[in-house]
Design a protein around this motif. Structure first.
Motif, short mmCIF file in Angstrom:
data_model
loop_
_atom_site.label_atom_id
_atom_site.label_comp_id
_atom_site.label_asym_id
_atom_site.label_seq_id
_atom_site.Cartn_x
_atom_site.Cartn_y
_atom_site.Cartn_z
N LEU A 2 1.16 -0.78 -0.11
CA LEU A 2 -0.30 0.12 -0.07
C LEU A 2 1.06 1.20 0.19
CD1 LEU A 2 -2.81 -1.06 2.78
CD2 LEU A 2 -2.77 -1.18 -0.20
N SER A 3 0.95 1.94 -0.48
CA SER A 3 0.91 3.05 -1.02
C SER A 3 0.97 4.63 0.41
CB SER A 3 0.44 4.47 -2.10
OG SER A 3 -0.19 4.55 -1.28
N PHE A 347 -5.40 -6.89 1.35
CA PHE A 347 -5.76 -7.95 2.10
C PHE A 347 -4.75 -8.75 1.19
CE2 PHE A 347 -9.36 -7.73 -0.02
CZ PHE A 347 -9.39 -8.69 -1.08
N SER A 348 -3.70 -9.08 1.62
CA SER A 348 -3.62 -10.92 0.51
C SER A 348 -4.08 -11.68 0.66
CB SER A 348 -1.78 -10.66 1.25
OG SER A 348 -1.37 -9.65 0.85
N ASN A 356 -9.28 -2.67 -2.10
CA ASN A 356 -10.98 -2.69 -2.31
C ASN A 356 -10.54 -0.97 -2.28
OD1 ASN A 356 -11.94 -4.77 -1.42
ND2 ASN A 356 -11.58 -4.40 0.49
N GLU A 357 -11.96 -0.35 -3.33
CA GLU A 357 -11.83 0.56 -3.79
C GLU A 357 -11.80 1.40 -2.55
OE1 GLU A 357 -11.90 0.93 -6.68
OE2 GLU A 357 -11.98 -0.97 -7.66
#
Length: 577
Positions: A2-3, A347-348, A356-357
């Motif tokens: 994630l950024s 999630f992985s 998710n959006e």
């Protein structure tokens, strides 16, 4: 991975702004919307009366996100009244955080981004003044936060400003680079802009001070740091200081795309090199889905029609409905089309990473607003902050005049907190309402939305107009006397402010009471997965034999998407034999 802008944190790091210029609005006003989205931010309305200060007075700075003491700065002789993110002169400032390069965070500085907004509102009258105040404050006291985009508007102009600090020179541990690098661009009249946790300014004109302002070292500093090597005219602020990736585009710029898509009816019209360009919004699917990160969206676009407060407010309630990213249609929405995904966003599973959006409307909103700087009214009356708390999709906006002398009790600072429930606080009643809806969203949320629309439309179409007219009549009656005795210390306009204050407070409190009643209605009408029938007047329909027993009870069930998933996962067990 994630950024930075997607990772959990304490601050309002997942916000959305929409900027509407005078020429793009229905009533010749500049409009700015803002959702302060944070899992720890409490929704309340900040208020600071105008004040005079003695020479040598100091202002203590406390970090907005964390309440951490930052230091003190010199106070100015006079500060303006501020109500939320607007001041008495109709100046509006909002923000979204985009993080940017971690090495540019200045740990020695005093001014965090939140304090920068609220201190500037106390010191500036116009958007251009605000930009100067922001720059001067940071140059003197340093910038202590991550990269930010600011929306800055007054009754005449609207600007978008991208900025980030310069970090600490690690050669001796001292800050030899106090200040920030920044670019501010005026939104062309007749256009709109939006930003959502991603730096939006790419290339910019280098010799157009009427429409573009920037730090003198914004390009040379990027070269010094090894962020850029090309020609000045090709310099891209966003690419240099906030490199974008799949996460920032999918979770951030996608929200900007959705606002443009809806407000422009799916067609992006903008100017490029003096030529009008028209493109389909769908042409940018490759960008917002992360397939082609080089296909950046335009900074400014023309809306399909003139926009009003309600258009912008409803846009802030968006979940990508009707687009390929619609959050109500996949199995993640559960059995009742819930347009939210609980955190963490990513999630992985089986060695793959997923995100998710993240829509404009979100569950973790502290407060949100749509602010109007109305050009055709005097500052005394023109500033209007439509203010709300919690999830925008299921909360209302109530009008607060920026020259009010008091804050409604339901919005008062200190009336509750994230760790302290208050039965008189707007934030908590809105949380109760929306958390009811999360259980069966497609069944319950329409009842709430109907109540929202009824209230907001009546305020916009009738009641605020009547209040404006009454206040303006009183203002014009007093103005000649006030101008004639300008040297007098008498507050001639106190009666006007009292009218505006009484209206703002009573409207907010009455609507708060209405929302308490709505929450009770939701409990009774939708208990245990049932839906009780009501007649045209809103009365519950009862049985032939008892007024205490409902008739016409229905049980809506679940969406076909949910049924399909359940059958696929468990159908062999529950299928009738």
């Amino acid at each position: 991975m994630l950024s930075a802008s997607l990772m959990p944190g304490n601050g309002a790091k997942a916000c959305t702004n929409i900027i509407v210029t005078r020429g793009a609005s229905k009533d010749n006003s500049c409009i700015v919307s803002y959702a302060a989205d944070s899992h720890v931010l409490y929704g309340e309305l900040y208020y600071h009366p105008a004040a005079d200060w003695k020479p040598g007075a100091l202002l203590n700075i406390t970090e907005w996100d964390t309440a951490r003491p930052m230091g003190s700065i010199a106070q100015v002789p006079h500060t303006y009244k501020t109500v939320g993110n607007m001041n008495e002169h109709q100046l509006i400032i909002a923000e979204t955080t985009w993080g940017g390069r971690e090495e540019l965070l200045d740990t020695t500085a005093v001014m965090d981004y939140g304090s920068l907004i609220y201190v500037t509102l106390q010191r500036a009258r116009t958007a251009r003044e605000a930009i100067k105040v922001i720059v001067d404050l940071v140059n003197e006291y340093g910038y202590a936060s991550e990269g930010e985009s600011f929306s800055i508007a007054d009754r005449d102009e609207a600007w978008v400003m991208d900025l980030i600090g310069k970090g600490v020179d690690l050669r001796d541990g001292k800050n030899l680079r106090k200040g920030m690098v920044w670019v501010a661009r005026r939104v062309p009249d007749g256009y709109i802009c939006s930003h959502a946790n991603q730096a939006r300014i790419t290339t910019f004109p280098l010799d157009d001070p009427e429409n573009c302002l920037y730090a003198p070292d914004v390009i040379s500093f990027a070269r010094e740091m090894g962020f850029y090597e090309g020609a000045d005219e090709d310099f891209d602020f966003s690419a240099a200081y906030c490199p974008y990736d799949f996460g920032t585009v999918r979770a951030c710029d996608a929200r900007t795309w959705s606002a443009f898509n809806t407000l422009c009816d799916g067609v992006f019209t903008y100017e490029k090199d003096g030529v009008t360009v028209t493109e389909k919004a769908s042409d940018y699917y490759d960008y917002i889905t992360g397939e082609n990160l080089a296909h950046r969206m335009p900074l400014f676009v023309r809306p399909a029609r003139k926009l009003g407060v309600k258009d912008v407010a409803d846009m802030m309630r968006d979940h990508f409905e009707g687009t390929p990213l619609d959050m109500t249609t996949d199995i993640g929405a559960g059995g009742n089309a819930l347009p939210y995904r609980w955190r963490p966003m990513g999630f992985s599973y089986n060695g793959w990473n997923y995100i998710n959006e993240r829509a404009i409307a979100t569950q973790q909103t502290g407060f949100w607003f749509v602010a109007q700087a109305r050009h055709d009214l005097p500052d005394m009356i023109g500033g209007l902050l439509w203010f709300g708390t919690d999830d925008a999709a299921t909360s209302y906006l109530t009008p607060i005049y920026s020259n009010t002398d008091a804050v409604p009790e339901c919005f008062r600072e200190g009336n509750g907190s994230m760790l302290e429930y208050s039965s008189t606080a707007s934030f908590w009643i809105n949380n109760r309402v929306t958390n009811h809806c999360y259980k069966a969203y497609n069944i319950m949320a329409p009842t709430v939305r109907e109540a929202i629309d009824k209230f907001e439309n009546s305020q916009i179409d009738e009641k605020v107009k009547a209040m404006d007219a009454a206040a303006l009549e009183a203002y014009n009656r007093i103005l000649p006397k006030a101008e004639k005795k300008a040297s007098s210390s008498k507050d001639y306009f106190a009666p006007v402010r009292k009218m505006l204050t009484d209206y703002s407070v009573s409207t907010a409190q009455n609507q708060f009471d209405a929302w308490v009643a709505l929450e009770q209605l939701l409990v009774v009408k939708f208990i245990d997965g049932n839906v009780k029938a009501q007649d045209a007047d809103g009365n519950f329909i009862h049985s032939k034999y008892s007024e205490r027993m409902p008739a016409g009870l229905v049980q809506p069930g679940y969406t076909d998407k949910w049924k399909e998933a359940v059958v696929r996962d468990h159908g062999d067990v529950i299928r009738e034999r």
